[in-house]
Design a protein around this motif. Structure first.
Motif, short mmCIF file in Angstrom:
data_model
loop_
_atom_site.label_atom_id
_atom_site.label_comp_id
_atom_site.label_asym_id
_atom_site.label_seq_id
_atom_site.Cartn_x
_atom_site.Cartn_y
_atom_site.Cartn_z
N ILE A 167 -37.88 47.52 36.69
CA ILE A 167 -38.32 48.28 35.50
C ILE A 167 -37.11 48.84 34.78
N SER A 168 -36.16 49.37 35.53
CA SER A 168 -34.95 49.91 34.93
C SER A 168 -34.18 48.81 34.20
N SER A 169 -34.08 47.66 34.81
CA SER A 169 -33.38 46.53 34.19
C SER A 169 -34.10 46.08 32.92
N ALA A 170 -35.42 45.99 32.98
CA ALA A 170 -36.19 45.58 31.80
C ALA A 170 -36.06 46.61 30.68
N SER A 171 -36.02 47.87 31.04
CA SER A 171 -35.88 48.92 30.04
C SER A 171 -34.52 48.84 29.35
N SER A 172 -33.46 48.61 30.13
CA SER A 172 -32.14 48.49 29.52
C SER A 172 -32.04 47.23 28.66
N ASP A 173 -32.67 46.15 29.10
CA ASP A 173 -32.70 44.92 28.30
C ASP A 173 -33.42 45.16 26.98
N ALA A 174 -34.51 45.88 27.02
CA ALA A 174 -35.27 46.18 25.80
C ALA A 174 -34.44 47.05 24.86
N ALA A 175 -33.72 48.01 25.41
CA ALA A 175 -32.89 48.89 24.58
C ALA A 175 -31.77 48.10 23.91
N SER A 176 -31.14 47.19 24.66
CA SER A 176 -30.07 46.39 24.05
C SER A 176 -30.64 45.42 23.02
N ALA A 177 -31.81 44.89 23.25
CA ALA A 177 -32.45 44.01 22.27
C ALA A 177 -32.78 44.78 20.99
N GLN A 178 -33.23 46.00 21.15
CA GLN A 178 -33.56 46.82 19.99
C GLN A 178 -32.29 47.13 19.19
N ALA A 179 -31.20 47.42 19.89
CA ALA A 179 -29.93 47.69 19.20
C ALA A 179 -29.45 46.45 18.47
N ALA A 180 -29.57 45.29 19.10
CA ALA A 180 -29.16 44.04 18.46
C ALA A 180 -30.01 43.75 17.24
N ALA A 181 -31.30 44.03 17.31
CA ALA A 181 -32.19 43.81 16.17
C ALA A 181 -31.83 44.74 15.01
N ALA A 182 -31.49 45.98 15.33
CA ALA A 182 -31.10 46.92 14.28
C ALA A 182 -29.80 46.46 13.61
N GLU A 183 -28.86 45.97 14.42
CA GLU A 183 -27.60 45.48 13.87
C GLU A 183 -27.84 44.25 12.99
N ALA A 184 -28.71 43.36 13.43
CA ALA A 184 -29.03 42.17 12.65
C ALA A 184 -29.70 42.54 11.33
N ALA A 185 -30.57 43.54 11.36
CA ALA A 185 -31.23 43.98 10.13
C ALA A 185 -30.22 44.57 9.15
N ALA A 186 -29.25 45.32 9.67
CA ALA A 186 -28.22 45.89 8.80
C ALA A 186 -27.37 44.79 8.18
N LYS A 187 -27.01 43.78 8.98
CA LYS A 187 -26.23 42.67 8.45
C LYS A 187 -27.02 41.88 7.41
N ALA A 246 -29.35 43.07 5.46
CA ALA A 246 -29.41 43.88 4.24
C ALA A 246 -28.10 43.78 3.47
N ALA A 247 -26.97 43.79 4.19
CA ALA A 247 -25.68 43.66 3.52
C ALA A 247 -25.54 42.28 2.88
N ALA A 248 -25.99 41.25 3.56
CA ALA A 248 -25.93 39.89 3.00
C ALA A 248 -26.81 39.77 1.77
N GLU A 249 -27.97 40.39 1.80
CA GLU A 249 -28.86 40.36 0.64
C GLU A 249 -28.23 41.06 -0.55
N ALA A 250 -27.58 42.19 -0.30
CA ALA A 250 -26.92 42.90 -1.39
C ALA A 250 -25.79 42.06 -1.98
N ALA A 251 -25.01 41.39 -1.11
CA ALA A 251 -23.93 40.53 -1.60
C ALA A 251 -24.48 39.36 -2.40
N ALA A 252 -25.57 38.79 -1.93
CA ALA A 252 -26.19 37.67 -2.66
C ALA A 252 -26.71 38.13 -4.03
N ASN A 253 -27.28 39.32 -4.09
CA ASN A 253 -27.76 39.84 -5.37
C ASN A 253 -26.60 40.07 -6.34
N ARG A 254 -25.46 40.60 -5.82
CA ARG A 254 -24.29 40.79 -6.68
C ARG A 254 -23.76 39.45 -7.19
#
Length: 92
Positions: free
Chosen positions: A40-60, A62-70
């Motif tokens: 359970i502890s391992s699964a929880s840490s995996d989920a937390a790292s996946a959530q962090a990776a998803a947030a980073e991907a969403a930020a990237k 958004a930045a790519a979309e802004a660059a494309a719009n410019r």
């Protein structure tokens, strides 16, 4: 009457002996619980790292979309300037 009491006592003792869990059973269950806790502890840490990776991907994204719009805006501005230059050259 005494025979019935003795029989009941024997049945009660036999029932208690077979119905109770042994120490090895309890140790086995405890080891399974410990294993599950670590999983359970391992699964929880995996989920937390996946959530962090998803947030980073969403930020990237958004930045790519802004660059494309410019870039699209710059292309549109350049096309407008070229059209004006072409029309101006055709007027001469």
């Amino acid at each position: 009457m005494m025979k019935a009491i003795k029989l009941a006592a024997v049945v009660a003792v036999a029932g208690l002996m077979t119905g109770c869990a042994s120490t090895s059973d309890i140790d086995n269950l405890q080891s399974q619980i410990d294993t599950l806790k670590s999983q359970i502890s391992s699964a929880s840490s995996d989920a937390a790292s996946a959530q962090a990776a998803a947030a980073e991907a969403a930020a990237k994204a958004a930045a790519a979309e802004a660059a494309a719009n410019r870039a699209a805006q710059y292309a549109q501005d350049t096309n407008s300037k070229l059209d004006r230059m072409f029309k101006k050259s055709m007027m001469k």
